[in-house]
Design a protein around this motif. Sequence first.
Motif, PDB file in Angstrom:
ATOM      1  N   MET A 146       0.768  -1.111  -0.044  1.00 53.63           N
ATOM      2  CA  MET A 146       0.181  -0.056  -0.130  1.00 53.63           C
ATOM      3  C   MET A 146       0.882   1.287   0.144  1.00 53.63           C
ATOM      4  O   MET A 146       1.889   1.271   0.579  1.00 53.63           O
ATOM      5  CB  MET A 146      -1.014  -0.039   1.185  1.00 53.63           C
ATOM      6  N   PHE A 147       0.432   2.427  -0.645  1.00 54.88           N
ATOM      7  CA  PHE A 147       1.121   3.569  -0.542  1.00 54.88           C
ATOM      8  C   PHE A 147       0.485   4.394   0.600  1.00 54.88           C
ATOM      9  O   PHE A 147      -0.430   3.930   0.858  1.00 54.88           O
ATOM     10  CB  PHE A 147       0.788   4.211  -1.986  1.00 54.88           C
ATOM     11  N   SER A 148       1.540   5.286   0.739  1.00 54.12           N
ATOM     12  CA  SER A 148       1.018   6.132   2.014  1.00 54.12           C
ATOM     13  C   SER A 148       0.208   7.255   1.606  1.00 54.12           C
ATOM     14  O   SER A 148       0.162   7.767   0.497  1.00 54.12           O
ATOM     15  CB  SER A 148       2.263   6.756   2.924  1.00 54.12           C
ATOM     16  N   LYS A 149      -0.493   7.693   2.629  1.00 54.07           N
ATOM     17  CA  LYS A 149      -1.746   8.800   2.205  1.00 54.07           C
ATOM     18  C   LYS A 149      -0.903  10.074   1.990  1.00 54.07           C
ATOM     19  O   LYS A 149       0.053  10.469   2.348  1.00 54.07           O
ATOM     20  CB  LYS A 149      -2.479   9.078   3.639  1.00 54.07           C
ATOM     21  N   ILE A 150      -1.403  10.636   1.035  1.00 51.62           N
ATOM     22  CA  ILE A 150      -0.927  11.829   0.487  1.00 51.62           C
ATOM     23  C   ILE A 150      -0.981  13.087   1.468  1.00 51.62           C
ATOM     24  O   ILE A 150      -2.043  13.282   2.286  1.00 51.62           O
ATOM     25  CB  ILE A 150      -1.700  12.570  -0.813  1.00 51.62           C
ATOM     26  N   GLU A 151      -0.020  13.870   1.753  1.00 53.99           N
ATOM     27  CA  GLU A 151       0.297  14.703   2.886  1.00 53.99           C
ATOM     28  C   GLU A 151      -0.230  15.956   2.243  1.00 53.99           C
ATOM     29  O   GLU A 151      -0.717  16.997   2.893  1.00 53.99           O
ATOM     30  CB  GLU A 151       1.651  14.837   3.531  1.00 53.99           C
ATOM     31  N   MET A 152       0.194  16.303   1.001  1.00 51.87           N
ATOM     32  CA  MET A 152       0.010  17.680   0.456  1.00 51.87           C
ATOM     33  C   MET A 152      -1.280  17.861  -0.207  1.00 51.87           C
ATOM     34  O   MET A 152      -2.190  16.888  -0.347  1.00 51.87           O
ATOM     35  CB  MET A 152       1.021  17.921  -1.029  1.00 51.87           C
ATOM     36  N   PRO A 153      -1.774  19.322  -0.090  1.00 51.96           N
ATOM     37  CA  PRO A 153      -3.089  19.608  -0.618  1.00 51.96           C
ATOM     38  C   PRO A 153      -3.380  19.165  -2.105  1.00 51.96           C
ATOM     39  O   PRO A 153      -2.667  19.592  -3.039  1.00 51.96           O
ATOM     40  CB  PRO A 153      -3.313  21.089  -0.328  1.00 51.96           C
ATOM     41  N   VAL A 154      -4.269  18.013  -2.300  1.00 52.82           N
ATOM     42  CA  VAL A 154      -4.621  17.884  -3.895  1.00 52.82           C
ATOM     43  C   VAL A 154      -5.968  18.124  -4.097  1.00 52.82           C
ATOM     44  O   VAL A 154      -7.024  18.188  -3.303  1.00 52.82           O
ATOM     45  CB  VAL A 154      -4.038  16.510  -4.194  1.00 52.82           C
ATOM     46  N   VAL A 155      -6.341  18.174  -5.408  1.00 54.77           N
ATOM     47  CA  VAL A 155      -7.786  18.296  -5.553  1.00 54.77           C
ATOM     48  C   VAL A 155      -8.404  17.114  -5.909  1.00 54.77           C
ATOM     49  O   VAL A 155      -9.940  17.079  -5.956  1.00 54.77           O
ATOM     50  CB  VAL A 155      -7.930  19.182  -6.960  1.00 54.77           C
ATOM     51  N   PHE A 156      -7.791  16.206  -6.085  1.00 52.32           N
ATOM     52  CA  PHE A 156      -8.089  14.736  -6.342  1.00 52.32           C
ATOM     53  C   PHE A 156      -7.264  13.691  -5.949  1.00 52.32           C
ATOM     54  O   PHE A 156      -6.123  13.961  -6.301  1.00 52.32           O
ATOM     55  CB  PHE A 156      -8.567  14.506  -7.732  1.00 52.32           C
ATOM     56  N   ASN A 157      -7.574  12.641  -5.144  1.00 47.31           N
ATOM     57  CA  ASN A 157      -6.779  11.612  -4.560  1.00 47.31           C
ATOM     58  C   ASN A 157      -7.639  10.319  -4.855  1.00 47.31           C
ATOM     59  O   ASN A 157      -8.615  10.321  -3.873  1.00 47.31           O
ATOM     60  CB  ASN A 157      -6.052  12.058  -3.474  1.00 47.31           C
ATOM     61  N   LYS A 158      -7.070   9.241  -5.346  1.00 45.83           N
ATOM     62  CA  LYS A 158      -7.957   8.154  -5.316  1.00 45.83           C
ATOM     63  C   LYS A 158      -6.865   6.906  -5.303  1.00 45.83           C
ATOM     64  O   LYS A 158      -5.875   6.878  -5.993  1.00 45.83           O
ATOM     65  CB  LYS A 158      -8.919   8.170  -6.658  1.00 45.83           C
ATOM     66  N   ASN A 159      -7.414   6.150  -4.368  1.00 44.55           N
ATOM     67  CA  ASN A 159      -6.617   4.852  -4.450  1.00 44.55           C
ATOM     68  C   ASN A 159      -7.545   3.741  -5.212  1.00 44.55           C
ATOM     69  O   ASN A 159      -8.553   3.508  -4.999  1.00 44.55           O
ATOM     70  CB  ASN A 159      -6.715   4.071  -3.027  1.00 44.55           C
ATOM     71  N   ILE A 160      -6.958   3.670  -6.516  1.00 41.78           N
ATOM     72  CA  ILE A 160      -7.833   3.013  -7.408  1.00 41.78           C
ATOM     73  C   ILE A 160      -8.081   1.460  -7.104  1.00 41.78           C
ATOM     74  O   ILE A 160      -8.847   0.685  -6.982  1.00 41.78           O
ATOM     75  CB  ILE A 160      -7.110   2.892  -8.777  1.00 41.78           C
ATOM     76  N   ASP A 161      -7.111   0.662  -6.597  1.00 43.16           N
ATOM     77  CA  ASP A 161      -6.893  -0.274  -5.814  1.00 43.16           C
ATOM     78  C   ASP A 161      -5.649  -0.469  -5.036  1.00 43.16           C
ATOM     79  O   ASP A 161      -5.265   0.618  -4.771  1.00 43.16           O
ATOM     80  CB  ASP A 161      -6.843  -1.763  -6.991  1.00 43.16           C
ATOM     81  N   GLU A 162      -5.555  -1.699  -4.341  1.00 41.87           N
ATOM     82  CA  GLU A 162      -4.406  -1.681  -3.145  1.00 41.87           C
ATOM     83  C   GLU A 162      -3.204  -1.362  -3.737  1.00 41.87           C
ATOM     84  O   GLU A 162      -2.110  -0.942  -2.821  1.00 41.87           O
ATOM     85  CB  GLU A 162      -4.581  -2.895  -2.322  1.00 41.87           C
ATOM     86  N   ASP A 163      -2.836  -1.482  -5.129  1.00 45.96           N
ATOM     87  CA  ASP A 163      -1.438  -1.180  -5.561  1.00 45.96           C
ATOM     88  C   ASP A 163      -1.337   0.080  -6.631  1.00 45.96           C
ATOM     89  O   ASP A 163      -0.318   0.086  -7.055  1.00 45.96           O
ATOM     90  CB  ASP A 163      -1.266  -2.544  -6.301  1.00 45.96           C
ATOM     91  N   THR A 164      -2.385   0.705  -6.657  1.00 45.69           N
ATOM     92  CA  THR A 164      -2.523   1.772  -7.680  1.00 45.69           C
ATOM     93  C   THR A 164      -3.005   3.123  -6.961  1.00 45.69           C
ATOM     94  O   THR A 164      -4.226   2.946  -6.295  1.00 45.69           O
ATOM     95  CB  THR A 164      -3.182   1.341  -8.898  1.00 45.69           C
ATOM     96  N   ILE A 165      -2.499   4.295  -7.311  1.00 41.88           N
ATOM     97  CA  ILE A 165      -2.965   5.434  -6.901  1.00 41.88           C
ATOM     98  C   ILE A 165      -2.800   6.833  -7.652  1.00 41.88           C
ATOM     99  O   ILE A 165      -1.753   6.590  -8.473  1.00 41.88           O
ATOM    100  CB  ILE A 165      -2.332   5.692  -5.436  1.00 41.88           C
ATOM    101  N   LEU A 166      -3.870   7.268  -7.777  1.00 37.86           N
ATOM    102  CA  LEU A 166      -3.616   8.640  -8.756  1.00 37.86           C
ATOM    103  C   LEU A 166      -3.985  10.002  -7.956  1.00 37.86           C
ATOM    104  O   LEU A 166      -4.861   9.940  -7.081  1.00 37.86           O
ATOM    105  CB  LEU A 166      -4.938   8.304  -9.672  1.00 37.86           C
ATOM    106  N   ALA A 167      -3.188  10.904  -8.363  1.00 39.83           N
ATOM    107  CA  ALA A 167      -3.562  12.264  -7.648  1.00 39.83           C
ATOM    108  C   ALA A 167      -3.330  13.297  -8.701  1.00 39.83           C
ATOM    109  O   ALA A 167      -2.565  13.177  -9.664  1.00 39.83           O
ATOM    110  CB  ALA A 167      -2.517  12.634  -6.467  1.00 39.83           C
ATOM    111  N   VAL A 168      -4.021  14.252  -8.498  1.00 44.92           N
ATOM    112  CA  VAL A 168      -4.210  15.568  -9.122  1.00 44.92           C
ATOM    113  C   VAL A 168      -4.013  16.775  -8.315  1.00 44.92           C
ATOM    114  O   VAL A 168      -4.529  16.910  -7.102  1.00 44.92           O
ATOM    115  CB  VAL A 168      -5.624  15.817  -9.850  1.00 44.92           C
ATOM    116  N   TRP A 169      -2.956  17.842  -8.725  1.00 44.90           N
ATOM    117  CA  TRP A 169      -2.588  18.859  -7.771  1.00 44.90           C
ATOM    118  C   TRP A 169      -2.696  20.115  -8.817  1.00 44.90           C
ATOM    119  O   TRP A 169      -2.135  20.209  -9.846  1.00 44.90           O
ATOM    120  CB  TRP A 169      -1.129  18.533  -7.485  1.00 44.90           C
TER     121      TRP A 169
END
Length: 219
Positions: A1-24
């Motif tokens: 698992m990836f750690s939770k994003i600390e920085m402010p983002v407009v979109f943050n999604k754990n797509i599955d347990e091995d994949t994460i997407l973020a938009v800043w």
Amino acid sequence: MFSKIEMPVVFNKNIDEDTILAVWKIEETEEQLLSALQLKQHELDVISSLNNGKRLLHWLSTRVLLRTMLNTSEYIDCQMDEHGKPYLPNLGYHISLSHSYDYASVIIGKTKKVGVDIELIKHKIKSIKHKFLSDIELAQPQVGDKIDGLYVCWCAKEAIFKWHGRKGLEFKRDIYIKPFKLKNEGKLTALVSLPEGNQELTVQYFKTQDGYMLGYVVG
């Protein structure tokens, strides 16, 4: 698992347990972004070639977002292979980077290939639609002259191109978007003609409130 994003983002999604997407949304200066990175000479050479302005902000912001998503203070070596695809030689994860005007996006796949594309929606896409869509695709009612539909198709094909990560894949010839229901957030199926054979991929997409379209693929 990836750690939770600390920085402010407009979109943050754990797509599955091995994949994460973020938009800043990029609101920092070049100096602020640089202070958040550890850079080696080959990266400083890249920065010097970008001059100032949006290109440099985009390069820096995707690296800062990547570092934040991986939740590490250690140096992250992000390089480009001979096809222009970014990779992490010391981690082995799959990554894809995208940026458009005021936004940067990163997707990380621990085990699966990934691709992402974000675009500011503009009317001028109508003038190039025949360059990336076949007549059959353009005849679909949700595409045609619908700007959002055209951008869904563009982002989907760009995300698939990045997912594939090899030169030679042509949007119009090799990627066919099957009919889909156009929504502010949805998914579609694309048939991709690859050297090893045809493959079906599912692309997820969404439109932001301030007029950007984003598409991503995991597979």
